[in-house]
Motif scaffolding. Structure first.
Motif, PDB file in Angstrom:
ATOM      1  N   ILE A  57       0.832  -1.208   0.000  1.00 37.46           N
ATOM      2  CA  ILE A  57       0.000   0.000   0.000  1.00 37.46           C
ATOM      3  C   ILE A  57       0.869   1.262   0.000  1.00 37.46           C
ATOM      4  O   ILE A  57       0.656   2.182  -0.800  1.00 37.46           O
ATOM      5  CB  ILE A  57      -0.962  -0.027   1.199  1.00 37.46           C
ATOM      6  CG1 ILE A  57      -1.957  -1.185   1.038  1.00 37.46           C
ATOM      7  CG2 ILE A  57      -1.685   1.295   1.357  1.00 37.46           C
ATOM      8  CD1 ILE A  57      -2.745  -1.504   2.282  1.00 37.46           C
ATOM      9  N   THR A  58       1.860   1.303   0.879  1.00 39.08           N
ATOM     10  CA  THR A  58       2.714   2.502   0.928  1.00 39.08           C
ATOM     11  C   THR A  58       3.587   2.633  -0.320  1.00 39.08           C
ATOM     12  O   THR A  58       3.819   3.747  -0.791  1.00 39.08           O
ATOM     13  CB  THR A  58       3.609   2.491   2.184  1.00 39.08           C
ATOM     14  OG1 THR A  58       4.381   1.296   2.204  1.00 39.08           O
ATOM     15  CG2 THR A  58       2.792   2.612   3.440  1.00 39.08           C
ATOM     16  N   ASN A  59       4.042   1.497  -0.863  1.00 41.71           N
ATOM     17  CA  ASN A  59       4.845   1.565  -2.092  1.00 41.71           C
ATOM     18  C   ASN A  59       4.035   2.080  -3.268  1.00 41.71           C
ATOM     19  O   ASN A  59       4.536   2.880  -4.067  1.00 41.71           O
ATOM     20  CB  ASN A  59       5.449   0.201  -2.421  1.00 41.71           C
ATOM     21  CG  ASN A  59       6.698  -0.086  -1.635  1.00 41.71           C
ATOM     22  OD1 ASN A  59       7.168   0.735  -0.856  1.00 41.71           O
ATOM     23  ND2 ASN A  59       7.241  -1.272  -1.813  1.00 41.71           N
ATOM     24  N   PHE A  60       2.791   1.636  -3.397  1.00 42.72           N
ATOM     25  CA  PHE A  60       1.952   2.133  -4.491  1.00 42.72           C
ATOM     26  C   PHE A  60       1.735   3.637  -4.366  1.00 42.72           C
ATOM     27  O   PHE A  60       1.792   4.366  -5.355  1.00 42.72           O
ATOM     28  CB  PHE A  60       0.613   1.407  -4.539  1.00 42.72           C
ATOM     29  CG  PHE A  60       0.647   0.096  -5.276  1.00 42.72           C
ATOM     30  CD1 PHE A  60       1.549  -0.147  -6.284  1.00 42.72           C
ATOM     31  CD2 PHE A  60      -0.247  -0.908  -4.964  1.00 42.72           C
ATOM     32  CE1 PHE A  60       1.586  -1.349  -6.965  1.00 42.72           C
ATOM     33  CE2 PHE A  60      -0.230  -2.120  -5.629  1.00 42.72           C
ATOM     34  CZ  PHE A  60       0.688  -2.332  -6.637  1.00 42.72           C
ATOM     35  N   PHE A 107      -6.224  -0.877  -2.411  1.00 43.95           N
ATOM     36  CA  PHE A 107      -5.603  -1.931  -1.613  1.00 43.95           C
ATOM     37  C   PHE A 107      -5.775  -1.668  -0.114  1.00 43.95           C
ATOM     38  O   PHE A 107      -5.924  -2.606   0.669  1.00 43.95           O
ATOM     39  CB  PHE A 107      -4.128  -2.069  -1.971  1.00 43.95           C
ATOM     40  CG  PHE A 107      -3.867  -2.996  -3.124  1.00 43.95           C
ATOM     41  CD1 PHE A 107      -3.087  -4.114  -2.968  1.00 43.95           C
ATOM     42  CD2 PHE A 107      -4.408  -2.753  -4.372  1.00 43.95           C
ATOM     43  CE1 PHE A 107      -2.834  -4.977  -4.019  1.00 43.95           C
ATOM     44  CE2 PHE A 107      -4.171  -3.597  -5.430  1.00 43.95           C
ATOM     45  CZ  PHE A 107      -3.385  -4.718  -5.255  1.00 43.95           C
ATOM     46  N   ALA A 108      -5.768  -0.402   0.296  1.00 45.83           N
ATOM     47  CA  ALA A 108      -5.969  -0.076   1.710  1.00 45.83           C
ATOM     48  C   ALA A 108      -7.385  -0.440   2.144  1.00 45.83           C
ATOM     49  O   ALA A 108      -7.589  -1.017   3.225  1.00 45.83           O
ATOM     50  CB  ALA A 108      -5.690   1.404   1.950  1.00 45.83           C
ATOM     51  N   LYS A 109      -8.368  -0.127   1.310  1.00 46.22           N
ATOM     52  CA  LYS A 109      -9.754  -0.486   1.640  1.00 46.22           C
ATOM     53  C   LYS A 109      -9.940  -1.999   1.629  1.00 46.22           C
ATOM     54  O   LYS A 109     -10.646  -2.556   2.471  1.00 46.22           O
ATOM     55  CB  LYS A 109     -10.724   0.185   0.675  1.00 46.22           C
ATOM     56  CG  LYS A 109     -10.828   1.672   0.889  1.00 46.22           C
ATOM     57  CD  LYS A 109     -11.935   2.265   0.066  1.00 46.22           C
ATOM     58  CE  LYS A 109     -11.907   3.764   0.152  1.00 46.22           C
ATOM     59  NZ  LYS A 109     -12.485   4.302   1.328  1.00 46.22           N
ATOM     60  N   ALA A 110      -9.298  -2.679   0.687  1.00 45.97           N
ATOM     61  CA  ALA A 110      -9.395  -4.137   0.619  1.00 45.97           C
ATOM     62  C   ALA A 110      -8.735  -4.761   1.848  1.00 45.97           C
ATOM     63  O   ALA A 110      -9.237  -5.763   2.383  1.00 45.97           O
ATOM     64  CB  ALA A 110      -8.735  -4.658  -0.649  1.00 45.97           C
TER      65      ALA A 110
END
Length: 131
Positions: free
Chosen positions: A60-63, A117-120
Protein backbone atom coordinates in the motif's frame (compact mmCIF):
# COMPACT_ATOMS: atom_id res chain seq x y z
CA UNK A 1 33.03 13.81 -34.18
CA UNK A 2 31.13 15.19 -31.18
CA UNK A 3 27.37 14.80 -31.23
CA UNK A 4 25.17 17.64 -30.11
CA UNK A 5 23.20 17.31 -26.88
CA UNK A 6 19.60 18.01 -27.94
CA UNK A 7 17.21 18.59 -25.06
CA UNK A 8 15.68 21.78 -26.40
CA UNK A 9 15.05 21.81 -30.14
CA UNK A 10 16.90 24.61 -31.86
CA UNK A 11 19.62 25.16 -29.25
CA UNK A 12 23.17 23.90 -29.43
CA UNK A 13 24.36 23.01 -25.93
CA UNK A 14 28.00 23.21 -27.02
CA UNK A 15 27.73 26.98 -26.51
CA UNK A 16 27.18 26.65 -22.75
CA UNK A 17 29.88 27.03 -20.16
CA UNK A 18 30.91 24.01 -18.12
CA UNK A 19 29.08 25.18 -14.97
CA UNK A 20 25.80 25.80 -16.82
CA UNK A 21 26.02 22.47 -18.62
CA UNK A 22 26.83 20.68 -15.34
CA UNK A 23 23.84 22.31 -13.65
CA UNK A 24 21.53 21.18 -16.47
CA UNK A 25 22.87 17.63 -16.23
CA UNK A 26 22.59 17.64 -12.42
CA UNK A 27 18.91 18.58 -12.51
CA UNK A 28 18.28 15.90 -15.14
CA UNK A 29 20.04 13.29 -13.02
CA UNK A 30 17.89 14.23 -10.02
CA UNK A 31 14.69 13.85 -12.06
CA UNK A 32 15.82 10.50 -13.44
CA UNK A 33 16.80 9.36 -9.95
CA UNK A 34 13.19 9.85 -8.87
CA UNK A 35 12.06 7.76 -11.84
CA UNK A 36 14.55 4.98 -11.12
CA UNK A 37 13.45 5.01 -7.46
CA UNK A 38 9.83 4.55 -8.58
CA UNK A 39 10.83 1.60 -10.77
CA UNK A 40 12.79 0.05 -7.89
CA UNK A 41 9.78 0.40 -5.57
CA UNK A 42 7.57 -1.18 -8.22
CA UNK A 43 9.98 -4.11 -8.51
CA UNK A 44 9.98 -4.68 -4.74
CA UNK A 45 6.19 -4.36 -4.66
CA UNK A 46 5.79 -6.93 -7.42
CA UNK A 47 8.08 -9.27 -5.51
CA UNK A 48 5.90 -8.90 -2.42
CA UNK A 49 2.74 -9.42 -4.50
CA UNK A 50 4.14 -12.55 -6.11
CA UNK A 51 4.71 -14.02 -2.65
CA UNK A 52 1.00 -13.67 -1.91
CA UNK A 53 1.14 -10.61 0.36
CA UNK A 54 -1.56 -8.74 -1.55
CA UNK A 55 -2.76 -6.37 1.15
CA UNK A 56 0.40 -5.76 3.15
CA UNK A 57 1.27 -2.31 4.42
CA UNK A 58 4.42 -2.39 2.25
CA UNK A 59 2.39 -2.80 -0.94
CA UNK A 60 0.00 0.00 0.00
CA UNK A 61 2.71 2.50 0.93
CA UNK A 62 4.85 1.57 -2.09
CA UNK A 63 1.95 2.13 -4.49
CA UNK A 64 1.29 5.53 -2.96
CA UNK A 65 4.99 6.46 -3.08
CA UNK A 66 5.30 5.24 -6.67
CA UNK A 67 2.35 7.41 -7.67
CA UNK A 68 3.85 10.48 -6.01
CA UNK A 69 7.27 9.85 -7.58
CA UNK A 70 5.85 9.41 -11.07
CA UNK A 71 3.79 12.58 -10.69
CA UNK A 72 6.85 14.46 -9.45
CA UNK A 73 8.96 13.16 -12.36
CA UNK A 74 6.44 14.12 -15.02
CA UNK A 75 5.66 17.55 -13.67
CA UNK A 76 9.27 18.44 -12.85
CA UNK A 77 10.54 17.26 -16.24
CA UNK A 78 7.90 19.28 -18.10
CA UNK A 79 8.63 22.31 -15.93
CA UNK A 80 12.37 21.76 -16.48
CA UNK A 81 11.97 21.72 -20.27
CA UNK A 82 9.72 24.80 -20.12
CA UNK A 83 12.25 26.76 -18.05
CA UNK A 84 15.16 25.65 -20.26
CA UNK A 85 13.32 26.75 -23.38
CA UNK A 86 12.45 30.06 -21.74
CA UNK A 87 15.99 30.75 -20.52
CA UNK A 88 17.93 29.48 -23.53
CA UNK A 89 15.70 30.44 -26.44
CA UNK A 90 13.65 33.21 -24.77
CA UNK A 91 10.43 31.79 -26.15
CA UNK A 92 7.37 30.10 -24.76
CA UNK A 93 6.01 27.12 -26.62
CA UNK A 94 2.36 26.57 -25.64
CA UNK A 95 0.95 23.10 -25.36
CA UNK A 96 0.96 20.07 -23.14
CA UNK A 97 3.57 17.39 -23.55
CA UNK A 98 2.32 13.81 -23.97
CA UNK A 99 4.83 12.67 -21.36
CA UNK A 100 3.18 14.97 -18.83
CA UNK A 101 -0.26 13.52 -19.52
CA UNK A 102 1.00 9.93 -19.27
CA UNK A 103 2.87 10.62 -16.03
CA UNK A 104 -0.17 12.27 -14.47
CA UNK A 105 -2.39 9.35 -15.45
CA UNK A 106 0.13 6.76 -14.19
CA UNK A 107 0.79 8.63 -10.96
CA UNK A 108 -2.89 9.03 -10.17
CA UNK A 109 -3.51 5.40 -11.09
CA UNK A 110 -0.92 4.16 -8.60
CA UNK A 111 -2.28 6.47 -5.90
CA UNK A 112 -5.80 5.19 -6.61
CA UNK A 113 -4.51 1.61 -6.51
CA UNK A 114 -3.00 2.33 -3.11
CA UNK A 115 -6.38 3.46 -1.79
CA UNK A 116 -8.11 0.40 -3.26
CA UNK A 117 -5.60 -1.93 -1.61
CA UNK A 118 -5.97 -0.08 1.71
CA UNK A 119 -9.75 -0.49 1.64
CA UNK A 120 -9.40 -4.14 0.62
CA UNK A 121 -6.99 -4.71 3.50
CA UNK A 122 -9.43 -3.18 5.95
CA UNK A 123 -12.29 -5.28 4.57
CA UNK A 124 -10.15 -8.42 4.75
CA UNK A 125 -9.24 -7.72 8.39
CA UNK A 126 -12.91 -7.20 9.28
CA UNK A 127 -13.82 -10.36 7.42
CA UNK A 128 -11.14 -12.36 9.24
CA UNK A 129 -12.42 -11.12 12.61
CA UNK A 130 -15.98 -12.11 11.77
CA UNK A 131 -15.11 -15.71 11.06
Amino acid sequence: MVKSFNLVEGYDFNRLELFEFSLIILVLVCIYYLFVRAIYLLKSTLKDLSEGNYFSELVITNFKTIGKLILACGISFSLYRFILRLLLLSEIKPGIDNGLIVSIILGLFFMFLSEVFAKARKTKEENDLTI
